[in-house]
Write an enzyme that holds these catalytic residues in place. Sequence first.
Site, mmCIF file in Angstrom:
data_model
loop_
_atom_site.group_PDB
_atom_site.id
_atom_site.type_symbol
_atom_site.label_atom_id
_atom_site.label_comp_id
_atom_site.label_asym_id
_atom_site.label_seq_id
_atom_site.Cartn_x
_atom_site.Cartn_y
_atom_site.Cartn_z
ATOM 1 N N CYS A 1 14.988 5.185 1.186
ATOM 2 C CA CYS A 1 16.197 4.780 0.463
ATOM 3 C C CYS A 1 16.121 3.342 -0.056
ATOM 4 O O CYS A 1 16.779 3.014 -1.030
ATOM 5 C CB CYS A 1 17.457 5.006 1.287
ATOM 6 S SG CYS A 1 17.708 3.864 2.633
ATOM 7 N N CYS B 1 23.953 4.596 -4.633
ATOM 8 C CA CYS B 1 23.191 4.768 -3.395
ATOM 9 C C CYS B 1 23.029 3.453 -2.648
ATOM 10 O O CYS B 1 22.528 3.424 -1.528
ATOM 11 C CB CYS B 1 21.839 5.419 -3.663
ATOM 12 S SG CYS B 1 20.640 4.331 -4.406
#
Lengths: 399, 124
Positions: free
Chosen positions: B102, B33
Site C-alpha cells: 500500500c 487510499c
Amino acid sequence: MQENRNEGLILRRIYLDHSATTPVDPEVAELIMKYYLESYGNPSSVHFFGRQVKKAVEEAREQVAQLIGAQAGEIIFTSGGTESDNLAIQGTVRARGNRGKHLITTAIEHHAVLDAFKYLAKNGYDLTILPVDEEGIIDLEDLVKAIRPDTILISVMHANNEVGSIQPIAEIGKITREKGIFFHVDAVQSLGKLPIDVVKMNIDLLTISSHKIYGPKGVGALYVRRGVKISPLVFGGSQEKKMRSGTENAPGIIGFGKACELAGLRMNEENKALRQLRDKLIKGIMDNIPSVKLNGPSGDKRLPNNVNISISFVEGESLLLSLDMIGIAASSGSACTSGSLDPSHVLLAMGLSHEVAHGSLRFSLGRQNTEEEIDIVIQELPKIVERLRAMSPLYNKVD
Amino acid sequence: MYSEKVIDHFTNPRNVGEIENPDGIGEVGNAKCGDIMRITLDVEDNIIKDIKFKTFGCGAAVATSSMVTELVKGKTLEEALTISNAAVAEALGGLPPLKMHCSNLAADAVHAAIKDYLDKKTKV
C-alpha cells in the site's frame, strides 16, 4: 533495540490514548496482587481458599452492578468487551432466532458488534445498519422506520470510541421495550464517564469492559436483564450461571469491581476536569492550525475525554509517528493504523471524504493528564503539521 | 514496527521539494487510499542530475520516497528504471508486510517521471 530508540532523548511521555486502554489504578493493582499471591483459590472450590475468592468475586459483582443501576444477579463476567458484545448478539440470536430474523445496528459500532452482525447477515439473518448524521448520531425516526414485526435485536453503542458522540439511549430503550425487542448497548467507552441506569434506560443487555476504567485487561461483563433469555457461547463447567463457563479470572474480576467502585466515586469531579482539558485542547488546536476540522459533536453530546480532529493535507500515521518521536501518544483513523486499506468506518459514515478521514487524529484524555501536558501538545502539534504539510503534494496544490 | 532506516528517512527526508520547470514529473497513488507521491527530476546527458519528492502518506510512504531519490540520483535513466519498489524497501531494511503493497510506490513514481521525460523528449 528498535523499541528503545530515542528513549534517552524524550524527557517526558504524554499518554493521550485512554480510549485504547488506561493504566491500572494503584489501589486496584494492589488489590489484584493479593488475589494472585495469597488468595489464589478457584472460586468453585469448596475449601477455604475457594470460598475466600468466591466471596470477593461476588462483592465485585455488586460493585459492577451498582455502577450501572443493575442487580448483582444480572452481571455475567467475561473476558472483555468483545466477548460481551458477541455473547449479547450471538446469544440473542441463538435463543430467539426462531421468533424472527431481523437485526438492527448502526454504522459506527465497534467492530466487535459490527462484525458479529455481518457474520449473522451472511448466515440467514437480515441486517439493517442505521446511518448517522455528520456529528455521528443516529436519527430516531430512522430507527423506528427500520423496525419490522420480525426484529429481534437492536444494538446501539452508548458513546462512540472514535469521535465520542453520544446516542439517545433512553429514547431508544422506550421504543424497544414497548415493542418487545431486545436492546443491547455497547457501553465500553461510556462506563465511568456518563451516568448509566439500565432500568431507567430500558436496556436489556449492556456490554462493559474493565481496562477502559483503570481496571485490568482481559475482563469485562455483560448485563443481562432478569427475565431476558440468551444462549451461552462457551460451554463447560457451568460458571456464571452457565452463561460463561470457564474458571473465573478472579483477580481480574475483583480488580474490575474495585475500578467500578472508584469510577462511581470519582466520576463527577473527574469529568469536570476532563471536559475542561478537552475543550482547551480543541480550542488550542483549532486556533493554531489552519484547515482543521473537529469530528463529532461539541459540549454535552460528546464524551468528556474525547478529541478527534481531521488535519487536511497530511496523513494520520505520519502525525502519530511524529508525535510519538517527541513522546506524545495518540491514535488515528487512518487506514495505515487500522490494518486495512480503508480509513475509519466511523468517519466515512459521518460523511468525511477518504482524504480527510486519512488525516484524522484522536486524543483521549485520562485521569492523570494535566493542563501542562495539553499546553505541550498545543505547542508541538502545529510544528509537526507544518513540517508534514511542507512535504505534502496536496498542500502545494491549494497554495 | 519500522526499521531504524525508515525512521531516519521519515525524520530527515532527503531531497524534499519540487524542482522548478522539471524535465519530468511522476505522480502515483491517490488521496483515497492515503498515499500520493510526486517526483520531479532534471536530466542531463541521460543522467538524473537532480530529483525531488513530495509525499502525502504514512511513514513508509515518506521513507520510500526519500530513499528512492537517494538511490537514483546521479544514475543513468536505464539504471534508474531497473530499481524496483522491492529494492527500495530492501534498502530501507524492509517494511512491515502490510506496507509492502500500500505504501511502497516510490520507484513507480520515479519510473513515471522518467517516462514523462522520455515522452516529452520524443514529442520535441
